[in-house]
Design an enzyme around this catalytic site. Sequence first.
Site, mmCIF file in Angstrom:
data_model
loop_
_atom_site.group_PDB
_atom_site.id
_atom_site.type_symbol
_atom_site.label_atom_id
_atom_site.label_comp_id
_atom_site.label_asym_id
_atom_site.label_seq_id
_atom_site.Cartn_x
_atom_site.Cartn_y
_atom_site.Cartn_z
ATOM 1 N N LYS A 113 0.837 -1.209 0.000
ATOM 2 C CA LYS A 113 0.000 0.000 0.000
ATOM 3 C C LYS A 113 0.873 1.261 0.000
ATOM 4 C CE LYS A 113 -4.300 -1.503 0.104
ATOM 5 N NZ LYS A 113 -4.768 -1.882 -1.233
ATOM 6 N N LYS A 193 -4.714 -9.788 -12.212
ATOM 7 C CA LYS A 193 -5.864 -10.329 -11.512
ATOM 8 C C LYS A 193 -7.107 -9.524 -11.923
ATOM 9 C CE LYS A 193 -7.066 -10.785 -6.718
ATOM 10 N NZ LYS A 193 -6.665 -10.679 -5.327
ATOM 11 N N LYS A 196 -11.876 -4.397 -10.870
ATOM 12 C CA LYS A 196 -12.663 -3.308 -11.407
ATOM 13 C C LYS A 196 -11.777 -2.120 -11.757
ATOM 14 C CE LYS A 196 -16.965 -1.164 -10.160
ATOM 15 N NZ LYS A 196 -18.198 -1.571 -9.499
#
Length: 325
Positions: A113, A193, A196
């Site tokens: 992150k 992967k 969206k």
Amino acid sequence: MKRGRVFSGARPTGRQHLGNYLGAIQNYVALQEDYECVYCVVDLHALTTLTETEKLKGNTYEMVLDWLAAGMDPETSIIFVQSHVPQVTELHIILSMVTPMGWLTRLPTFKEKVRLQPDNVNYGLLGYPVLMAADITLYKADTVPVGEDQAPHLEFTREIVRRFNHHFGPTLIEPQIKLTHYPRVMGLDRVNKMSKSLNNHIELAFSPEVIEQRVMTMVTDPQRRYRSDPGRPEVCNVFAFHGFFSAQQVEDIESQCRSAEIGCVDCKRSLARNLAASLAPFRQRRAELARDENLVWDVLSDGANRATPIAQETLEEVKIKIGLP
Ligand code: TRP
């Protein structure tokens, strides 16, 4: 007699796609048979990465509508929104006191992150796994179905539980991870992967026309350049999807691809057809459920009402064990 209690959480990402279905939802539905299930829309977790919070409500609605249409049953399972049961934030603070900083900064998910959003490395992001441990332990879940990417968080939860129980006496339950059996569902681009945000996905609620358009853009075996070249199903993402959605035809498709009897266009057309047919009952059910615009909110409010006493009881026990006055 049910075997134990399942807890799982998902960030409110809106309409769900095939990756969400094969990787999580399908499993959530199946577990309802044998376990008491608690399924949570983790809106507070979503705040760690979101800047556009105006999407939270709509995304929650769309995701839960998909869950219900896919067979998650609000009668037997508790389906609720994390922030509707605020006891979790209290437990989060308490657990943070038994969490060594180094355990958090070392987590691969945290490092990732930091790499992805260097301008928004907030305190909540560091505490993300602590909040997750609070989710799971607040509901005394013993089984947590998640994908492989969440394994470090589950291991972290187990360590926190052991530490807490060691300090204050046996209180919290050490949960077991239940890894989803499905492999990583790749997106239309074949290399990432399905997600969206990369727009390489197929939504469960897409119409047959949109499904066809999207499937036609799928990347197949990159070495198969001419129609007469033999294909390699083992490296082809379209073939992987046939495995999920074209049950009886899979062997034929495999041999016809290897012998170049069918080309990628034929193969994709048949996948689009099978996919649309598999999803038709889901779409119909979704449309029926959507007619009652209060349904999702009623389900979530009932879920919060049923989750609250469980949360309250655990929290009281924790406070007594610690000795809070
Ligand atoms: N971190 C999980 C994810 O990103 C979501 C989550 C939050 C979760 N709390 C949880 C999953 C508790 C399982 C149990 O997918």
